[in-house]
Design a protein around this motif. Sequence first.
Motif, mmCIF file in Angstrom:
data_model
loop_
_atom_site.group_PDB
_atom_site.id
_atom_site.type_symbol
_atom_site.label_atom_id
_atom_site.label_comp_id
_atom_site.label_asym_id
_atom_site.label_seq_id
_atom_site.Cartn_x
_atom_site.Cartn_y
_atom_site.Cartn_z
ATOM 1 N N LYS A 1 -88.643 -27.438 -33.914
ATOM 2 C CA LYS A 1 -88.137 -27.475 -32.542
ATOM 3 C C LYS A 1 -88.448 -28.835 -31.904
ATOM 4 O O LYS A 1 -87.610 -29.437 -31.237
ATOM 5 C CB LYS A 1 -88.825 -26.353 -31.761
ATOM 6 C CG LYS A 1 -88.354 -26.195 -30.347
ATOM 7 C CD LYS A 1 -88.977 -24.926 -29.782
ATOM 8 C CE LYS A 1 -88.881 -24.922 -28.272
ATOM 9 N NZ LYS A 1 -89.539 -23.768 -27.702
ATOM 10 N N PHE A 2 -89.671 -29.294 -32.149
ATOM 11 C CA PHE A 2 -90.055 -30.589 -31.580
ATOM 12 C C PHE A 2 -89.183 -31.706 -32.143
ATOM 13 O O PHE A 2 -88.659 -32.547 -31.420
ATOM 14 C CB PHE A 2 -91.531 -30.893 -31.868
ATOM 15 C CG PHE A 2 -91.879 -32.336 -31.631
ATOM 16 C CD1 PHE A 2 -91.953 -32.837 -30.337
ATOM 17 C CD2 PHE A 2 -92.071 -33.206 -32.697
ATOM 18 C CE1 PHE A 2 -92.219 -34.176 -30.110
ATOM 19 C CE2 PHE A 2 -92.340 -34.550 -32.479
ATOM 20 C CZ PHE A 2 -92.417 -35.037 -31.184
ATOM 21 N N LYS B 1 -85.668 -31.800 -30.686
ATOM 22 C CA LYS B 1 -85.617 -32.279 -29.299
ATOM 23 C C LYS B 1 -85.943 -33.765 -29.222
ATOM 24 O O LYS B 1 -85.285 -34.534 -28.501
ATOM 25 C CB LYS B 1 -86.607 -31.475 -28.442
ATOM 26 C CG LYS B 1 -86.405 -31.648 -26.971
ATOM 27 C CD LYS B 1 -85.198 -30.848 -26.538
ATOM 28 C CE LYS B 1 -84.599 -31.313 -25.240
ATOM 29 N NZ LYS B 1 -83.333 -30.634 -24.940
ATOM 30 N N ASN C 1 -92.467 -26.843 -25.098
ATOM 31 C CA ASN C 1 -92.415 -27.683 -26.303
ATOM 32 C C ASN C 1 -93.559 -28.695 -26.209
ATOM 33 O O ASN C 1 -93.363 -29.859 -25.857
ATOM 34 C CB ASN C 1 -91.046 -28.382 -26.339
ATOM 35 C CG ASN C 1 -90.732 -28.929 -27.714
ATOM 36 O OD1 ASN C 1 -91.637 -29.164 -28.525
ATOM 37 N ND2 ASN C 1 -89.456 -29.161 -27.985
#
Length: 931
Positions: free
Chosen positions: A222-223, A226, A414
Amino acid sequence: MTDLFTTTAQKSGPVECLGQTFPSDQARREHYLELLARKLKDPEFRKLKGFPVGADEDILALSDPPYYTACPNPFAADFISHYGSEYDSLSRYEKEPFLADVSEGKNDPIYNAHSYHTKVPHKAIMRYILHYTQPGDIVFDGFCGTGMTGVAAQLCGDRTVVESLGYRVSPDGTILEQLTIDGELAWKPFSKLGARTALLNELSPAASFIASNYNTEIDGVKFDIKAREILQKVTNECGWMYETRHFDGKTKGRINFTLWSDVFRCPECADEIIFWDVAADKDAGKVRDEFSCPHCAAVLKKKLLERSWISYIDDATGLTVRQAKQVPVLINYSVGKSRFEKLPDQEDFDLIKRIAEEPISGWFPSSRMIEGSETRRNDPIGITHVHHFYTRRNLITLSRFREQIFSAREEENNPGLGLWFTSSHVWATRLNRLLASNYFKSGGGVIGQTLQGTLYVSSLAIETNCIQRFSLRVNSVPYTARGGFSCVSTGSAETMQVPENSVDYIFVDPPFGANIMYSELNSLWEAWLKVRTNSISEAVENRALGKALDDYRRLMSKCFEEAFRILKPGRWMTVEFSNTQASVWNAIQTALQEAGFVVANVAALEKSHKGFRAVTTSTAVKQDLVISAYKPNGGLEERFKRTGGSEESAWDFVRTHLKYLPTVKVKGGELEFTAERDPRIIFDRMIAWFVRHNTAVPLSSQEFQEGLRQRFPERDGMVFLPEQVAEYDRKRAQVARAPQMELFVSDARSAIDWLADFLKRRPSTYQEISPEFIGHLGAGWKKHEAKPELMALLENNFLKYDGMSELPSQIHSYLSTNHKDLRGLDKSDPRLISKAKDRWYVPDPNKAQDLEKKREKALLKEFQLYQAFTGRRLKEFRLEVLRAGFKEAWGKKDYQTIIAVAKKIPDEALQEDEKLLLWYDQAMTRTEDGL
Ligand SMILES: C[S@@+](CC[C@H](N)C(=O)[O-])C[C@H]1O[C@@H](n2cnc3c(N)ncnc32)[C@H](O)[C@@H]1O
């Protein structure tokens, strides 16, 4: 660690937090943010010590409650009650002090995921945690910095990491360490596999923010998604600012960094001199301080030159700024995978001009640098406000990154994004500099980050490509702990919002005097985060903040008192210490003892041998030290209350204290001397214990030594409990040599100790002693301490055999064992008598007590002279006299005398003597309290 990138940490489904179930992690956050928002409205809450400087909305924006709050964490007590266990006075807990190399493990991706001014590697801390605790125990670090203690606590549950430390883990989770037992290698149970819960606290919101992100599991996928999306956006908007024309005249290259040089004026011809152009010496591989003017050939020295200045209207503040001129002198860029260098051409200068006129649409910090010696060190060159620490190009880019990152953080939890911003930021400032030697010799990196511990802007500053730097950091960000087990709080370690007797172990690496001004160095980060350190509570010696060493010590005392309060009785605290100043070392020791801790071991890390050496005097402090201290168990305190400051309390203290000391220390197959078992050090610890309880010490040194001898077995100059001595004897029988005590001679007291040790082994004449003695009065001698005459020391403390009376047994046994021809002779034999005559020897205990009384009397008489002295400062004095005088005055509760005499001696002499400092500080406290 590759699985970090493939896990999906942020659950979308229901989550549990402190015993409550929430439909999603987002719901958990919203619930606790709401509670925190309400708490922030409470004026009493905002009065807590070290409460950071920031608006409610900015504190909330950083926080991730209950795990992290950018203010004192109001959920810490819930955390403890959920994860911790109640103190049980009946449960048995026995551990010896533990030592591990505190600098071990620096080459680790987790350790390197984020830099900080000083960091203790989590792998080093893990060894301590594994030794002192069990899974589920609560570990506390009040000065957590980047939170490595929390990371360590969590990774105690990670089999791979534990095994990488050289331990074995059995299927049932028992951790085994390899030991040499009776000459054989064997695996012995050491600890249990399982995460520990960490309670972390830090004054600086920047550091606590990093600590919180470090202690939260980052969803690597996810990091990554993004971060790359943000990178793309920022590159689209700002990439043009980092382009330069390749030498083919067509291709566009991407700038890696630009070197900026100071510009000076020649005092002879007044022309401008670009420092880099005249000082860079490729052949010698360095930058010269002496060079000649390219215009008039005058020979010049850099430090004598006038600067060239630029003036402009600062669009952020509206003020006219006059700044030392720096110009770009070299561009390092890439085309494809190849790197090139060029001198800036007209197109590059035009680009810089265009950027200077480019409006900055996003927010960036533009406040005046906070007060401080580092923060304002660049005032003279016109770098006075936060945004001046960045070139305009990097300021624009950083502002874009911040906006994207912080809005994404708000939309989705996040945590990697926060870590990404703070870890990349350091690359974006003008504090980066050229490492000239590496540059010329093509060896190693050429960009040096901030000079350690300063905000120094170099004459040869490097402007990195900020986008590239953010891009390079993406891969290192997900190297953090798993999360869920740490509670991070922001405030002063003086007040923790948790109940007493609630934590199981403490590991701290506190700030050390004037070494590093954390609040100042963190101020750039904090300006971007919009929440600042409350420097009133900063434990530091800082002239700009009006804080002296005394203030530092008092603050440390309060922090240690709080640590003492929350630690369970009978449990341990490890203090890592890395300052070379004796006065700061004493401040720490005094603060610890004032808080109630008893020091059980002090060891210095010998960097060359990676081993530990016992430390007996403050003057020996040259390296990293590890202090092991414990909170005495409730029983001792209770008994002290009942018996008061009686002799029995002293022996009770010794009995309890001896239990906490290591029984045997083996290094390289040899037995080591345990300094804390030395009768003199035990006496010092006992005094500190009585002083802390505001009680006169009931025994003189000799009475104490005599009492020790009657009550406890002694081996090789060390005192043991009867039940410990068998183990020592067993080990001693296996080695050839008795352990040697290392004595540092630094004042009259240690000189007497040295003599006693020498004469015990070898009763000698003055002529024999003198050369050896002088050899020890070397560099370590304390500055203000008068150097004693050897003869006076001998006369006041030892006995000389006159050749008439009966031959003392000490001399008899020495001569008959060491001189073949004197063996087996009768005590009255004239040959023996003539050899023994004029030898100095250590008196037997009864005689020693008489001598001590005589000496005390003489010391107190001399102390009266100090009292009567009417000048401002005593130039030379003897610490022993002061110690005797302070001790007597303390016994009579005559605090004024202590304070009055202390004022007559230089501050540093007081600060450097642990015993004097303790009495003085306590006397001050008593008078302040009006007791
Ligand atoms: C030596 S550093 C700790 C570094 C840490 N061991 C790490 O690995 O990152 C000491 C820290 O103490 C903090 N500090 C100073 N005064 C404090 C106080 N009164 N309460 C809590 N923290 C404080 C400083 O901001 C600094 O970050």
